[in-house]
Write a protein that holds these residues in place. Structure first.
Motif, PDB file in Angstrom:
ATOM      1  N   GLN B  78      37.642  35.016  39.261  1.00 43.14           N
ATOM      2  CA  GLN B  78      38.873  34.890  39.006  1.00 43.14           C
ATOM      3  C   GLN B  78      39.251  34.164  37.299  1.00 43.14           C
ATOM      4  O   GLN B  78      40.178  34.776  36.736  1.00 43.14           O
ATOM      5  CB  GLN B  78      39.938  33.892  39.707  1.00 43.14           C
ATOM      6  N   VAL B  79      38.006  33.720  37.107  1.00 41.15           N
ATOM      7  CA  VAL B  79      38.154  33.037  35.715  1.00 41.15           C
ATOM      8  C   VAL B  79      37.687  34.075  34.723  1.00 41.15           C
ATOM      9  O   VAL B  79      38.083  34.244  33.709  1.00 41.15           O
ATOM     10  CB  VAL B  79      36.838  31.649  35.617  1.00 41.15           C
ATOM     11  N   SER B  81      38.019  37.351  35.300  1.00 42.06           N
ATOM     12  CA  SER B  81      39.397  38.097  35.187  1.00 42.06           C
ATOM     13  C   SER B  81      40.403  37.545  34.221  1.00 42.06           C
ATOM     14  O   SER B  81      40.834  38.552  33.298  1.00 42.06           O
ATOM     15  CB  SER B  81      40.002  38.582  36.577  1.00 42.06           C
ATOM     16  N   ALA B  82      40.673  36.333  34.349  1.00 44.98           N
ATOM     17  CA  ALA B  82      41.755  35.735  33.372  1.00 44.98           C
ATOM     18  C   ALA B  82      41.294  36.000  31.817  1.00 44.98           C
ATOM     19  O   ALA B  82      41.822  36.341  30.976  1.00 44.98           O
ATOM     20  CB  ALA B  82      41.975  34.517  33.644  1.00 44.98           C
ATOM     21  N   ASP B 165      41.830  29.815  34.893  1.00 47.97           N
ATOM     22  CA  ASP B 165      42.818  30.721  35.390  1.00 47.97           C
ATOM     23  C   ASP B 165      44.155  30.261  35.622  1.00 47.97           C
ATOM     24  O   ASP B 165      44.898  31.305  35.788  1.00 47.97           O
ATOM     25  CB  ASP B 165      42.189  31.700  36.748  1.00 47.97           C
ATOM     26  N   GLN B 172      44.190  29.273  27.403  1.00 45.86           N
ATOM     27  CA  GLN B 172      43.060  30.039  27.592  1.00 45.86           C
ATOM     28  C   GLN B 172      42.503  30.791  26.029  1.00 45.86           C
ATOM     29  O   GLN B 172      41.214  30.723  26.151  1.00 45.86           O
ATOM     30  CB  GLN B 172      43.127  31.386  28.589  1.00 45.86           C
TER      31      GLN B 172
END
Lengths: 570, 255
Positions: B78-79, B81-82, B165, B172
């Motif tokens: 998930q990290v 992907s973000a 995320d 970010q």
């Protein structure tokens, strides 16, 4: 213990353009030739599904596996050289056909000036024009002497082109007509003419029409599919050794090709070579292949490396300036200009590796150098090679390199930018050379070749001058924003620049300053011929293949002579 | 028959003829021949599965390749992907990295030759080099990603007390910029090395052939008007106007 094989007439170390030409010419005349190629076999049928940018252009499917062998690099002799751990600045070929499989097919002849560069420069500009640390020297052969061999190579590969108005004299027209004119090549030519320059269509080994070469090999017509550089051709339309000289050699019945065969040593008795030792890289088995003549045909790096590990010829020492092996390593200087067009979209995704237009007005000694602080120059070209989306994300200066704005602009300009690129000549310099690395080894336990190289003042001055000229053309072409590429302060092994590495085993008329004579026969081993751009005493302002091919035909003639009469050929 | 059709037919025929030389030998021969001669439809027009390759098996469809073969901890993915979405965000042009399947593309690459750096020279000794000498870390690419993602998580907790995320886009970006500038200490490598690998991998995933798991439905290509695999532009290369051509992927060889 290496297994000793029956003796043959000729061994070539590497099977690309040079190994293929040597094999074809000598096998046709009845000599028994063995070609040793470290990589796998491959040809047209392997390229049916080649339109895969990631596999071939990003992950380098067709190039050298650096886990097995690479070089070490440093900018200056007082630094510690470290391994080039992945390919970057240049893409060394591996496998049957070598880099002749994944070249673009831009096939030029070097200029008459190149071959007599020291004599002609001193005559016109005086002895002080060339600084003492620049090891510029004549080639030991003239353009006129080499002309028949240029002609020969062009006929073998079927070059499509028209003569450069500022090039050397030609005995014949190109075998096939120039490639098609596109919006982009036409625009470049019109702009150049307005500036008083002399544009012509780039000589191309992506053929404008089907052609049968003098050996009876068929080369097909280019489809302009846009996948040339770094790819093999699925049509057999980009001429490669695999569709010409290698099959020609095989048809004679006198040629034996051994793939997966990595040569680790030339066996040398102090006067002559007696054969080579090689490893079957699939089984690990070692072989000794005795031969009457050895041709080193591995372009540049491995020609120099094998002579150094086999202790043939005197290694170059940058401190004393003595020795020859590893000397005069040159590269290429790549100025250029990027133009962004707001109102037009171009079909830049279509193209061919050598589809383009060129001017030679700033190349060689085609302009007066009295008031500039460099010699030589470069060809300036626009090409339409097929721009693919991973590698091409053009954004104007001061745009971020990631995020929303980057995405939007790199998409917007993808079909709205053009690039004019120059290939600038590279002059040899005392501290730019190749030797063996004292620390790092390849997969066979042999030392890696060590490259010591940096840009010189000559390089930076040439870069600036030719870069500005390219921008003048780009402005005339109507670009809304013109960006002149700036020279890097130091040579960097990471970003791709060009695979036009040259030198290390240079040709000349004097055994004290050159390694091979003008048949590429070694002064220190009369039955060893070292064929490749390794023989160039400097690099010119063009792609090297045309001149490499010509020299290979010259070397083949020399080897045939040597097989009959022996001794030094000059 | 168009030029394009002719080319495909010709090359298939030529390929099959040539392939008989290697049939039963090299593995690559068998697979490709199977793919080419396996027919797609039976007499009733129903989709037929090729027994040689398994092509058209339900389980082999595109969606089922959207699963992880490298990452083990879902949060890491998930990290990743973000981060990819910040580098290549969804906008009015079309999908961003997540919509294109780029995170899955990266996961799959990290499990294979790319991630394991199988074609890189990985022998020691290792010394930090100058910038012009290039990559000099003993870490394989997938280890660089492990370290980079670990530190994205740590930095996020440290600076914002939140998961990466779960941060907003600007936060970010702030962390990614620190990585880009080499300001975040990583074990065995530098944060700018990780960032540079990540940025390249995102573009590679967005624009490589869909066979690699990104560039979903060729949407990456469509944004750029890049037509992918086309057999020939012979009849178009001289065109004065810009050509918009429906893209085609390597899957065309297997239909």
């Amino acid at each position: 213990m290496a297994k000793k094989l029956p003796k043959v007439d000729v061994v070539t170390i590497g099977v690309g353009w040079t190994g293929g030409i040597i094999a074809a010419e000598l096998a046709k005349q009845g000599l028994k030739v063995v070609g040793l190629e470290r990589g796998a076999s491959r040809s047209t049928k392997d390229f049916l599904m080649v339109h895969d940018e990631y596999r071939y252009a990003i992950r380098y499917e067709l190039m050298q596996d650096t886990s097995k062998e690479t070089i070490t690099f440093r900018n200056a002799p007082n630094e510690r050289a470290l391994p080039m751990r992945q390919l970057g600045s240049f893409l060394i070929g591996e496998g049957l056909g070598g880099a002749g499989v994944h070249w673009n097919g831009q096939n030029f002849r070097f200029l008459p000036y190149d071959f007599q560069i020291r004599t002609m420069t001193e005559k016109k500009y005086g002895k002080n024009k060339i600084g003492a640390d620049y090891l510029i020297q004549d080639w030991g052969i003239t353009y006129d002497q080499l002309e028949p061999y240029f002609d020969r190579f062009e006929k073998t590969i079927g070059v499509s082109g028209e003569p450069s108005p500022l090039g050397g004299q030609r005995s014949n027209a190109y075998p096939t007509p120039p490639m098609k004119e596109t919006v982009i090549t036409k625009r470049f030519k019109e702009a150049s003419k307005k500036l008083g320059l002399h544009p012509y269509h780039m000589p191309s080994a992506n053929l404008s029409k089907a052609y049968k070469n003098p050996d009876g090999e068929q080369i097909n017509a280019c489809q302009y599919c846009g996948f040339c550089e770094r790819f093999g051709c699925e049509y057999g339309a980009k001429t490669s050794p695999n569709v010409t000289v290698i099959p020609t050699a095989e048809k004679t019945g006198n040629y034996e090709l051994r793939t997966h065969s990595n040569v680790t040593r030339i066996l040398y008795d102090g006067k002559k070579a007696t054969g080579v030792r090689y490893v079957d890289v699939l089984t690990g088995e070692e072989f000794e292949q005795p031969a009457d003549m050895i041709a080193l045909t591995s372009y540049v790096m491995n020609n120099a490396k094998l002579l150094l590990t086999s202790k043939i010829g005197k290694p170059y020492d940058p401190n004393s300036g003595t020795g020859v092996i590893g000397k005069n390593y040159c590269y290429q200087i790549l100025p250029g200009s990027v133009g962004f067009f707001e109102k037009e979209q171009f079909n830049t995704f279509m193209g061919a590796g050598a589809l383009g237009a060129t001017v030679d007005d700033f190349n060689g000694d085609n302009f007066d150098h009295s008031d500039v602080d460099f010699i030589h120059g470069g060809s300036v070209s626009i090409t339409q090679t097929g721009l693919r989306p991973i590698q091409n994300n053009p954004v104007p200066p001061d745009t971020p390199t990631w995020g929303k704005e980057f995405k939007a602009k790199s998409i917007h300009y993808y079909n709205r930018f053009l690039n004019i690129g120059a290939q600038g000549a590279s002059m040899p310099f005392r501290r730019n050379y190749m030797d063996l690395d004292p620390t790092y080894k390849d997969a066979y336990g042999e030392p890696l070749l060590r490259l010591t190289y940096d840009f010189t003042e000559q390089d930076k001055n040439l870069f600036k001058f030719v870069g500005e000229k390219s921008s003048e053309i780009m402005k005339e072409m109507g670009a809304d924003t013109v960006v002149t590429i700036k020279s890097a302060e130091k040579y960097n092994i990471v970003p791709y620049q060009t695979t036009h590495n040259t030198g290390g085993v240079i040709m000349g008329a004097d055994p004290n300053t050159s390694a091979v004579n003008n048949y590429l026969q070694m002064w220190d081993a009369e039955n060893v011929f070292v064929v490749g751009a390794s023989a160039f005493p400097h690099n010119s302002g063009y792609n090297p293949t045309g001149t490499v091919g010509a020299l290979a035909y010259r070397a083949a003639e020399g080897m045939m002579k040597y097989s009959k009469q022996g001794g030094s050929l000059v | 028959m168009t030029d394009k059709d002719q080319k495909v037919t010709m090359t298939r025929r030529r390929f099959i003829r040539n392939s008989s030389l290697v049939a039963g030998g090299a593995a690559i021969g068998g697979g490709l021949i199977g793919a080419l001669i396996g027919t797609n439809l039976d007499n009733d027009g129903k989709v037929k599965t090729s027994h040689e390759t398994g092509h058209n098996q339900q389980e082999n469809s595109e969606a089922s390749t959207r699963a992880l073969i490298y990452f083990t901890d879902r949060e890491d993915f998930q990290v990743l992907s973000a981060a990819t979405e910040r580098i290549f965000p969804e906008d009015e042009n079309g999908p961003g990295a997540i919509g294109l399947g780029v995170p899955y593309y990266i996961d799959h690459q990290l499990a294979g030759n790319y991630g394991n750096s199988t074609r890189e020279y990985m022998q020691g000794p290792f010394f930090p080099g100058t910038e012009t000498q290039g990559y000099q870390s003993p870490l394989k690419r997938n280890q660089v990603f492990n370290e980079g993602i670990r530190m994205l998580k740590e930095t996020s907790q440290k600076n914002y007390n939140k998961k990466f995320d779960e941060l907003d886009g600007e936060q970010q970006d702030e962390i990614l910029s620190q990585f880009e500038q080499g300001k975040v200490p990583l074990r065995g490598t530098d944060s700018n090395v990780f960032f540079s690998l990540l940025r390249s991998a995102v573009l590679e995933g967005a624009y490589s052939d869909p066979v690699y798991g990104g560039n979903a439905n060729m949407e990456g290509w469509k944004m750029k008007n890049f037509p992918g695999h086309q057999a020939s532009y012979l009849s178009q290369i001289e065109a004065k106007e810009f050509k918009k051509i429906k893209p085609q992927s390597l899957h065309v060889f297997h239909k």
